[in-house]
Design a protein around this motif. Structure first.
Motif, short mmCIF file in Angstrom:
data_model
loop_
_atom_site.label_atom_id
_atom_site.label_comp_id
_atom_site.label_asym_id
_atom_site.label_seq_id
_atom_site.Cartn_x
_atom_site.Cartn_y
_atom_site.Cartn_z
N ARG A 132 0.81 -1.23 0.00
CA ARG A 132 0.00 0.00 0.00
C ARG A 132 0.84 1.27 0.00
NH1 ARG A 132 -5.52 -1.22 1.57
NH2 ARG A 132 -5.72 -3.35 2.38
N LYS B 81 -1.95 8.38 -3.67
CA LYS B 81 -2.52 7.04 -3.58
C LYS B 81 -1.83 6.17 -2.52
CE LYS B 81 -1.46 4.20 -7.00
NZ LYS B 81 -1.33 3.68 -8.38
N HIS C 6 -1.49 4.39 0.72
CA HIS C 6 -2.54 3.92 1.62
C HIS C 6 -1.95 3.25 2.86
CE1 HIS C 6 -6.14 3.80 -1.42
NE2 HIS C 6 -5.66 5.01 -1.20
N GLU D 36 -6.40 9.16 2.20
CA GLU D 36 -5.33 9.75 1.40
C GLU D 36 -5.00 11.18 1.83
OE1 GLU D 36 -7.02 9.38 -2.47
OE2 GLU D 36 -6.75 7.21 -2.55
N ALA E 224 -11.48 5.98 -6.66
CA ALA E 224 -10.07 5.76 -6.35
C ALA E 224 -9.31 5.01 -7.44
CB ALA E 224 -9.93 5.03 -5.02
N ASN F 97 -9.00 -0.21 -5.68
CA ASN F 97 -8.12 0.57 -4.80
C ASN F 97 -8.95 1.24 -3.70
OD1 ASN F 97 -5.56 1.49 -4.01
ND2 ASN F 97 -5.83 3.43 -5.08
N GLY F 98 -10.00 0.57 -3.27
CA GLY F 98 -10.88 1.13 -2.26
C GLY F 98 -11.99 1.96 -2.88
N ARG G 106 -13.69 5.70 -2.73
CA ARG G 106 -13.54 7.07 -2.25
C ARG G 106 -14.92 7.64 -1.94
NH1 ARG G 106 -9.81 10.44 -5.97
NH2 ARG G 106 -8.32 8.93 -5.18
N GLY H 80 -10.66 3.05 2.12
CA GLY H 80 -9.60 2.48 1.31
C GLY H 80 -9.39 1.00 1.51
#
Length: 535
Positions: A53, A124, A126, A157, A334, A376-377, A379, A385
C-alpha cells in the motif's frame, strides 16, 4: 509580443508544461516522465522493499521533469522567455512531504534516504489505514464540526493521516521534520524561494485535504492532541506559511529557478491548485451546476454550486475551494484508469484497441458478468480504502471483453451513485463535461457513462484540462499590461470554454439506458454485500 502563461501540470507519472495565450490558444506543450515514476516496490538505489500500500515519489523528479517539460514547450512554441507573463501550478493531492526549514526534503539527505516515510507520500499512498480509522473514531466521538464539510469521513489519502502515520511508525523522521507541506506548495516554494514563514499554502489543498476552512482554520489542537500530542505540536509548530487561494500571487520566480527553467527572474507565480480541481477553469466551467469529470488514473468529479449542503460521503465541500464566490464540491473514484490498466495486464494484452471493440459489441450487462470497481478502495461515497472490488457471474462462455465491459459499467455505476447522492441532497447538476486522458484515448468509457447516467456528456477538446486550468491561474497573476481579466471566471471562459456549436457531445442511447436502470440496482446490492463482508 504574444503574451502566454505557463501551466505546469504535475500528474502521477509525469509533468506537462503548457503555454497558452489570452484567447486560449495552446502555443507549445512539453512533457517529461519522472525518472523514478511511482515508487511502490523499493526505494531508488537502495535494496529497501516497501510495505504493501505504499506509494512514494522523488521531489528531484518533480523539479527536473518540470524544467525539461518547460524547455520543450518553449522550443515548440518558438517564443522566448519574455513572452511568459505568469506561471500556474497544479499538483496531485494529497501528495505531501517532510522538509527542513530551508525546503530541503528529508529524503534528499543521506541520513534519511533509506527511510521510506521520509519520502513524499503520493496521493494514492494507503499506509495510514489504522491512523485514519482512529482519526474518524475520535472525531465522531467528539462530534468535531469539520466532519460536516467532508461527508462525515476523513479520507485515507489526506494530509493529517499521513502525518500521523509518520509520527507513529517513523518517529525519528517526524522529529527531524521541520516543515510538513503538500507537494504542490513545496514546488511553488522552490520556484519563488524565501523563508519557511512566508511560503504559500494553497487554500484548495488545505481545504480539501487538511480539513482547513477560512472560518475555523485546521482541526483544533484539542482534537489533534487527543490523537497524539506530537500531532498537535507538529500542526502548531511545523506547518508555517501563508494561506493563499489559487489565482493569488505567491511570488516571483527565483533567479536560480529561472535559470533552470529558461525563464525570466521575477516571473509571477500563482498559488497551487489540486490537479483535478484545475480542470474546472481548464474546461471553461465558470458557472455553477456543471459536473467536471477528470478521468485518469483515478477520477475526480468537481462541481461548483451557490449553496452549501452537508452531503454524506462527499470528499470535501469548500467555499471558494475551486472558483471564487462559489462552493466547490469534490467527489471521486479511487481506481479508474488504474483498474483498466490492471485488467489489461492481467489478461496479457498489449492494448485496449481490440478489447474495446469487442466489449462494445456486447449487450448491456456483459451477458451476466458483474463487477464492483473498488480495486483501490472506495472514495465517494464510502471513503474506505480497505474495501476491495470483485467480479461475479463468470462462466465458461465469458472472455476478456465481458470482463472489460463489466468493469466499464461498474465505473459508470459508481459515478451514478455519486450523481444521485448530490442531487438527493439538493445540490443541482445541470450538465456534464469529461476531460483528462481517458475520454480522448477511450471514447467508449464516456459512451457507457452517458448510457448509465442517461445524460449527455460533453468531451472537452483539450487533452490538457488541468494544465490549461493552471495556465488560467498563471494568467491571473500576470502583471503585463496586455492581460485584462477581472476574475478567474472571466479568464476561464475566455481561455477554455468551447462555443456551443463546436461541442463534442455524447448522448445516452435510450435502449441501453433503460437496461442500465435495473443493472445499477444490482450494482448497489453487490456493493452493500461487499461492505458488510468487510465490516
Amino acid at each position: 509580443m504574444t503574451s502566454v502563461s505557463l501551466g505546469l501540470d504535475f500528474g502521477t507519472e509525469s509533468v506537462r508544461a503548457l503555454l497558452v495565450d489570452t484567447e486560449g490558444n495552446p502555443c507549445g506543450i512539453g512533457e517529461s516522465v519522472y525518472q523514478h515514476g511511482q515508487i511502490v516496490d523499493s526505494l531508488p538505489h537502495r535494496d529497501v522493499p516497501l510495505p504493501p500500500r505504499y506509494a512514494l515519489q522523488s521531489p528531484d523528479d518533480w523539479l527536473n521533469s518540470a524544467a525539461e517539460a518547460t524547455g520543450k514547450a518553449l522550443l515548440q512554441s518558438g517564443l522566448n522567455a519574455e513572452s511568459v507573463v505568469g506561471i500556474g501550478v497544479d499538483f496531485t493531492s494529497c501528495t505531501m512531504l517532510p522538509t527542513l526549514r530551508d525546503g530541503t526534503p528529508l529524503c534528499c539527505l543521506e541520513q534519511w534516504a533509506d527511510k521510506p516515510l521520509a519520502w513524499p507520500k503520493l496521493w494514492k499512498h494507503h499506509g495510514a489505514i489504522e491512523q485514519t480509522a482512529r482519526m474518524n473514531a475520535v472525531a465522531r466521538e467528539r462530534a468535531e464540526p469539520f466532519l460536516q464539510r467532508y461527508g462525515g469521513t476523513i479520507g485515507l489519502e489526506w494530509f493529517f493521516p499521513k502525518m500521523l502515520e509518520t509520527i507513529e511508525q517513523a518517529p525519528e523522521v517526524a522529529e527531524a521534520a521541520q516543515v510538513w507541506l503538500e507537494g504542490g506548495d513545496w514546488l511553488v516554494w522552490q520556484l519563488v524561494g524565501g523563508d519557511a514563514e512566508n511560503l504559500t499554502r494553497s487554500t484548495c489543498q488545505a481545504g480539501y485535504k487538511a480539513m482547513w476552512s477560512a472560518a475555523d482554520g485546521y482541526p483544533s489542537a484539542d482534537y489533534l492532541a487527543a490523537l497524539d500530542p506530537r500531532l498537535a505540536e507538529a500542526a502548531a509548530q511545523r506547518m508555517p506559511g501563508i494561506l493563499r487561494a489559487p489565482g493569488e500571487l505567491a511570488g516571483g520566480l527565483d533567479p536560480a529557478m529561472a535559470d533552470k527553467f529558461g525563464l525570466l527572474p521575477g516571473t509571477p507565480v500563482a498559488a497551487a491548485i489540486i490537479d483535478a480541481h484545475a480542470a474546472v477553469p481548464g474546461v471553461g466551467a465558470a458557472s455553477p451546476g456543471t459536473l467536471v469529470m477528470v478521468l485518469g488514473t483515478s477520477s475526480c468529479h468537481m462541481l461548483n454550486a451557490t449553496i452549501e449542503r452537508d452531503v454524506p460521503g462527499v470528499a470535501g465541500m469548500v467555499a471558494g475551494g475551486i472558483l471564487p464566490g462559489l462552493v466547490g464540491y469534490e467527489t471521486g473514484q479511487a481506481a479508474v484508469g488504474d483498474a483498466f490498466a490492471w485488467l489489461r495486464k492481467l489478461l496479457g494484452l498489449d492494448s485496449f484497441e481490440g478489447l474495446t471493440a469487442d466489449a462494445m459489441r456486447l449487450p448491456p450487462g456483459a451477458e451476466g458478468v458483474r463487477c464492483v470497481d473498488w480495486m483501490n478502495g472506495c472514495r465517494t461515497p464510502l471513503m474506505d480504502g480497505n474495501l476491495r472490488g470483485m467480479f461475479a457471474g463468470l462462466g465458461l462462455n465469458h472472455g476478456p471483453a465481458h470482463l472489460y465491459l463489466a468493469l466499464l459499467e461498474a465505473s459508470a455505476f459508481g459515478l451514478r451513485w455519486i450523481v444521485e447522492l448530490l442531487r438527493e441532497n439538493d445540490v443541482p447538476i445541470d450538465s456534464f463535461i469529461a476531460t483528462g486522458g481517458l475520454p480522448h484515448h477511450n471514447r467508449a468509457i464516456v459512451e457507457v457513462y452517458a448510457d448509465v447516467l442517461n445524460e449527455t456528456i460533453e468531451i472537452h477538446p483539450s487533452k490538457q484540462g488541468p494544465a490549461t486550468g493552471a495556465a488560467v491561474l498563471g494568467m491571473m497573476v500576470s502583471q503585463s499590461d496586455q492581460v485584462h481579466f477581472a476574475s478567474v471566471s472571466e479568464a476561464a471562459t475566455a481561455m477554455a470554454a468551447v462555443p456551443e456549436s463546436e461541442r463534442d457531445l455524447v448522448s445516452a442511447r435510450p435502449e441501453r439506458a433503460a437496461v442500465y436502470d435495473d443493472l445499477y440496482i444490482q450494482y448497489r446490492r453487490w456493493a452493500e454485500m461487499l461492505t458488510k463482508m468487510e465490516s
